[in-house]
Scaffold this active site. Structure first.
Site, PDB file in Angstrom:
ATOM      1  CD  GLN B 237      35.749  35.309  36.886  1.00 60.93           C
ATOM      2  OE1 GLN B 237      35.170  34.318  37.293  1.00 60.93           O
ATOM      3  NE2 GLN B 237      36.844  35.222  36.142  1.00 60.93           N
ATOM      4  NE  ARG B 384      44.697  29.352  39.249  1.00 62.90           N
ATOM      5  CZ  ARG B 384      44.976  29.813  40.446  1.00 62.90           C
ATOM      6  NH1 ARG B 384      44.193  29.535  41.446  1.00 62.90           N
ATOM      7  NH2 ARG B 384      46.031  30.551  40.654  1.00 62.90           N
ATOM      8  CB  CYS B 385      42.561  27.061  31.687  1.00 63.45           C
ATOM      9  SG  CYS B 385      40.948  26.554  31.103  1.00 63.45           S
ATOM     10  CD  GLU B 760      43.388  31.749  33.365  1.00 61.27           C
ATOM     11  OE1 GLU B 760      43.763  31.766  32.188  1.00 61.27           O
ATOM     12  OE2 GLU B 760      42.299  32.159  33.750  1.00 61.27           O
TER      13      GLU B 760
END
Lengths: 164, 808
Positions: B237, B384-385, B760
């Site tokens: 990522q 996902r945040c 997110e």
């Protein structure tokens, strides 16, 4: 380990290969035949990323031994478009309805949806949801996948009607 | 004049710029099985690596015997810590200033820990050999509970840290302690709590979960011994950061390392970290001289690569009798596992958890976080945040509901009463963040109206009466949540990872025929960057999005950037894209002025061209200007039309939203059906509404998974009991409800196009909406808080405890 002679019909093509009998079908497809569309997501037949069509049924190719597939007729995502390159209605509608994000589940999902629509050309939303429940998607929340499959069913129906 | 307007509209449409529901350019390859993920890569002579992993949570390694494994046909090497030690590679630095064993050195500290790396001709012979590596262990008592890990007599986990009384984030107060992080005003908060008319206290656990992208982690490392160049393809990522880290660890000069992130099958934070598999593959490629591939299987992914959450939070919230919140205190025991491998900016070992005052104007707040080692896998990524924001949001949104119960107030009303008001922005919170913009009242009011909130509450009242009369066995629950995210890390002045400032970048080249390529420091994992960044640029430089290629993920070609996580791509790289576009436009204006023989200032921008003010028939389109840039530029100007922007954001962005969830709980089975879920998101300027909606659907589904069933369950011995998709809950299409989405638009004042990021938000706001709904279903029976996940068994146990089940 001694190898076995494997004959398959994959995406309308006759293929032959030598492989250990313990080899999984997904590995034959991906590593020997170069069909990297189907993916490996879980190794335990829960996620459905490896879904292909075998003898007219959806199978999870990570839990099918290559030996079990000897003589089988297989369809993978690579064989979904027409020979002239025209995309299948499902391939079109997944794009139109934003039914994919990372794309990793997509080949298995479309291949599964293809068989679902063969079995039930006019499914309800609930039937679609149940019909793809063996295929996991981590990105889309399924809503647009369901929409895409329903739309493809309509397209296929109108194509069929026009042909009749 | 009408004709002109139509033309302008047609020209705008042709661009497919900001705000259009442009179809994705990525989809053609993905729908035809032509994606290129890391496991699709096949290089001549490539070998395959596989790990021998610890079956124990905590054990001493007495011996390792590789003989039998080395005899397996096709096996080339078996690496252990002893092989890596001379290279000083048996430990690697983590992103959090700790070290992590690449291959276990004398001790294993979690189940699934890497012990030996087998390299073989194919994955089958590698797997055969893994089974034949004989490792003799002496089992040690395992610690899986962070509270017990901090007990005075607890076994010491990290031999390598013996006697060290301080770590990367300050003093350590116990041998299993990592750091204490404190922020806010302790005295003022203490005073607020002591003098409060009402105080609500709650212990809230955000359980350990896993991002579990459908594609696991993996890489292919290829060392070219002739020119000394190392190429690594992998599920990264943050490819540029990986290159720098790889250079620092291996000693290979950075210009001789090329990191490539190919298509990535979902990341959600799992693919931010640097894992032993990457290091071992690189070493194995150096040793064998051929490329080496390593791909995790699902069990390895769940057991060993980055988990998320595991925050054990004790909260106190103070208020006046009429519901004005006056203070908030929180202590967190943070279970980081065996090594501190959290992915957080250096100065924030607990991420941005101090956003935990949420959307409320709370005058005093104080937070302390204690990081603790246990015998569990390392990680602690932002699943996902943004960094620890889901934890913070869950905490405050549960606390507000708990307070509402205590005050006997409607939870939506209590929120309204304490919101930061529109006119207070930019607003500095008690814990130090400057919220850039917001309009919370409008958003919540719109949400409550959309779901007919008063109607839902009356229905719930009737449902409870019917339940009391024995006419139904189902209880209706309504969950309201209102979240504020903090994303787009971040300003270099306070955000870096391993000393790398968290800017991001975009480089644009406009070709002579008026098409372009843009390269960015980020990397899409399904977000559709190739589609949306081209849209930003189309609006900025007037070239149709379909004529702009967006490329990311190859460190040899893309400008340096910190990658994609924490919803930072749009706030940071998206801003860089707009700024680079503006540089292109500025040069284009000078060229246009030269061609039209007017002064620069006599020109104005018009969709896809510069035209002469007051004489719109005199213009040069961007395509014409592009061609001219290569053959006719003003005297003294360099030819070409290129620009690069490295964007250091002045602030974070603060997306927000209002979510309402309605559930029906069957008290006799614990089955909780989500009847309705309404999500209103405000992510500022909307680049592609279709993609935004898709992101919201996906994030809500992950929130559903976390709130309703996901938990990495360890037993007392440190065994992870649900390390496969049979037991680890990922919702199918059947469990997933239909989502209703909505929006308001409050542009970010400091972002060049006003965008805030969205991927997110639904996970951040969703989890508390589900949990609040389940808790709300039992509120009339006296429940204030029950821990997640709200799976059938736990919900049934709650009903039983409250004497609501048939058996009770």
């Amino acid at each position: 380990m001694s190898k076995m002679h494997l004959k398959l019909k994959v995406n309308n093509r006759d293929v032959e290969t030598l492989t250990e009998p313990r080899t999984l079908l997904i590995h034959v497809l991906r590593e020997q035949l170069g069909l990297t569309g189907p993916h490996i997501g879980c190794d335990t037949s829960h996620c459905g990323a490896c879904t292909v069509d075998m003898n007219g049924r959806s199978v999870k190719s990570c839990t099918v031994l290559a030996a079990q597939a000897d003589g089988a007729t297989l369809l993978t995502i690579e064989g979904m478009a027409s020979p002239d390159g025209t995309l299948h209605a499902l391939q079109e509608s997944f794009r139109t309805h934003h039914g994919l994000q990372c794309g990793f589940c997509t080949p298995g999902m479309i291949t599964r949806a293809y068989r679902l629509l063969q079995e039930n050309p006019n499914p309800t939303e609930a039937e679609i949801r149940f019909g793809i429940s063996g295929n996991l998607c981590r990105c889309t929340g399924y809503q647009n996948i369901v929409k895409a499959i329903r739309a493809a069913a309509d397209t296929l129906a109108s194509v069929k009607e026009a042909a009749e | 004049m009408t004709v002109d307007t139509e033309t302008a509209q047609a020209r705008t449409q042709k661009l497919e710029g900001l705000g259009t529901k442009r179809k994705r350019v990525e989809d053609a390859r993905f729908t035809q099985g032509k994606g290129n993920y890391v496991d699709d890569i096949k290089l001549p002579g490539m070998l395959f690596g596989d790990f021998v992993r610890s079956p124990y949570g905590h054990a001493r390694i007495k011996s390792i015997n590789k003989d039998a494994a080395l005899k397996v046909p096709g096996v080339k090497a078996v690496l252990t810590a002893a092989d890596l030690k001379p290279l000083k590679l048996h430990y690697m630095p983590t992103l959090a200033g700790d070290v992590q064993a690449v291959l276990a050195d004398e001790k294993v500290l979690f189940q699934g820990q890497e012990v030996a790396f087998v390299v073989a001709e194919d994955r089958y012979s590698a797997a055969d050999a893994v089974d034949l590596v004989e490792v003799e262990y002496q089992e040690l008592p395992a610690l899986v509970d962070p509270t017990k890990a901090m007990a005075p007599g607890a076994p010491e986990l990290r031999d390598d840290l013996k006697g060290k009384t301080s770590g990367a984030h300050g003093p350590r107060k116990h041998h299993n302690h990592i750091f204490t992080w404190e922020t806010g005003d302790a005295a003022a908060t203490d005073k607020a709590l002591k003098s409060a008319q009402v105080v609500a206290k709650e212990y809230i656990v955000y359980q350990r979960v896993h991002p579990c992208p459908l594609e696991t982690c993996g890489c292919v490392a290829s060392m070219d011994k002739i020119n000394g160049h190392l190429t690594v393809w992998g599920t990264f990522q943050a490819p540029h950061a990986v290159r720098t880290v790889a250079s620092l660890i291996s000693g290979i000069p950075e210009h001789k390392i090329r990191i490539i992130s190919p298509d990535i099958g979902g990341g959600f934070g799992n693919k931010v970290g640097v894992y032993p598999g990457y290091i071992c593959s690189i070493v194995a490629s150096i040793v064998t001289g051929v490329p080496v591939k390593w791909i995790e299987d699902r069990m390895e992914n769940l057991q060993a690569t980055a988990f998320a959450r595991d925050y054990h939070m004790t909260g106190e919230i103070a208020a006046t009798k009429d519901g004005r919140i006056t203070g908030l205190r929180c202590h967190v025991l943070a279970d980081h596992g065996a090594f501190d491998a959290c992915a957080d900016p250096t100065k924030y070992p607990a991420g941005f958890f101090n956003i935990c005052t949420g959307s409320y104007d709370i005058p005093a707040a104080h937070v302390t976080v204690d990081g603790v080692y246990t015998n569990k896998a390392p990680g602690g990524v932002a699943y996902r945040c943004s960094f620890r924001v889901t934890e913070a949001s869950y905490f405050i949104e549960r606390m507000v509901d708990v307070l509402a119960r205590k005050l006997n107030m409607d939870p939506a009303e209590l929120r309204r009463k304490n919101f930061i008001r529109k006119e207070q922005f930019p607003y500095t919170s008690a814990l130090g963040w400057e919220y850039d913009s917001g309009d919370y009242h409008t958003a919540l009011d719109k949400a409550l109206k959309a779901v007919d909130y008063p109607g839902l509450r009356s229905e719930q009242k009737r449902n409870r009466e019917a339940f009391a009369r024995g006419e139904t066995r189902k209880l209706m629950g309504i969950g309201v949540s209102f979240f504020t995210e903090i994303v787009g890390a971040g300003p270099i002045k306070n955000c870096d990872i391993l000393g790398l400032g968290m800017f991001d970048s975009c480089e644009i080249r406009v070709h002579p025929t008026g098409s372009a390529i843009a390269r960015l420091g980020t990397i899409s994992q399904g977000q559709g960057h190739a589609t949306t960044f081209a849209q930003i640029l189309a609006t900025e430089i007037g070239i149709p999005a379909s004529n702009i290629t967006v490329e990311e993920g190859d460190t040899d070609t893309a400008p340096y950037g910190l990658g994609t996580y924490g919803s930072r791509s749009t706030p940071v790289a998206g801003a860089a894209t707009a700024m680079a576009g503006r540089k292109i436009r500025a040069k284009a204006q000078m060229i246009a002025a030269y061609l039209l023989e007017v002064h620069d200032d006599d020109l104005e921008w018009d969709i896809d061209r510069f035209r002469v003010k007051g004489a719109p028939e005199r213009f040069k389109t961007m395509a014409e200007i592009a061609f001219s840039a290569y053959n006719k530029v003003p005297p003294g100007m360099e030819p070409g039309l290129e620009a690069v922007s490295y964007y250091d954001p002045p602030n974070m962005t603060y997306p927000f939203g209002a979510y309402v969830c309605v559930v029906d709980v069957d008290v006799d089975t614990g089955i909780t059906e989500v009847r309705r879920f309404y999500a209103l998101d405000d992510c500022g300027t909307r680049i592609n509404p279709m993609i935004i909606e898709g992101q919201v659907h996906g994030g809500l589904t992950e929130a559903l998974a976390i709130a309703m069933g996901q938990e990495m369950a360890y037993d007392e011995l440190g065994n992870l009991k649900n390390a496969s998709l049979l037991d680890f809950f990922l919702p199918t299409a059947v469990e997933t409800p239909a989502w209703e989405t909505d929006y308001t638009t409050t542009p970010s004042p400091h972002h060049p196009i006003g965008a805030k990021g969205v991927g997110e938000s639904p996970n951040v706001g969703g989890v508390s909406a589900f949990s609040n709904a389940v808790n709300d279903a039992f509120a009339h029976a006296g429940l204030t808080h029950t821990q997640m996940p709200h799976d059938h068994w736990r919900v049934w146990k709650t009903a039983e405890r409250l004497k609501l089940t048939a058996a009770a």
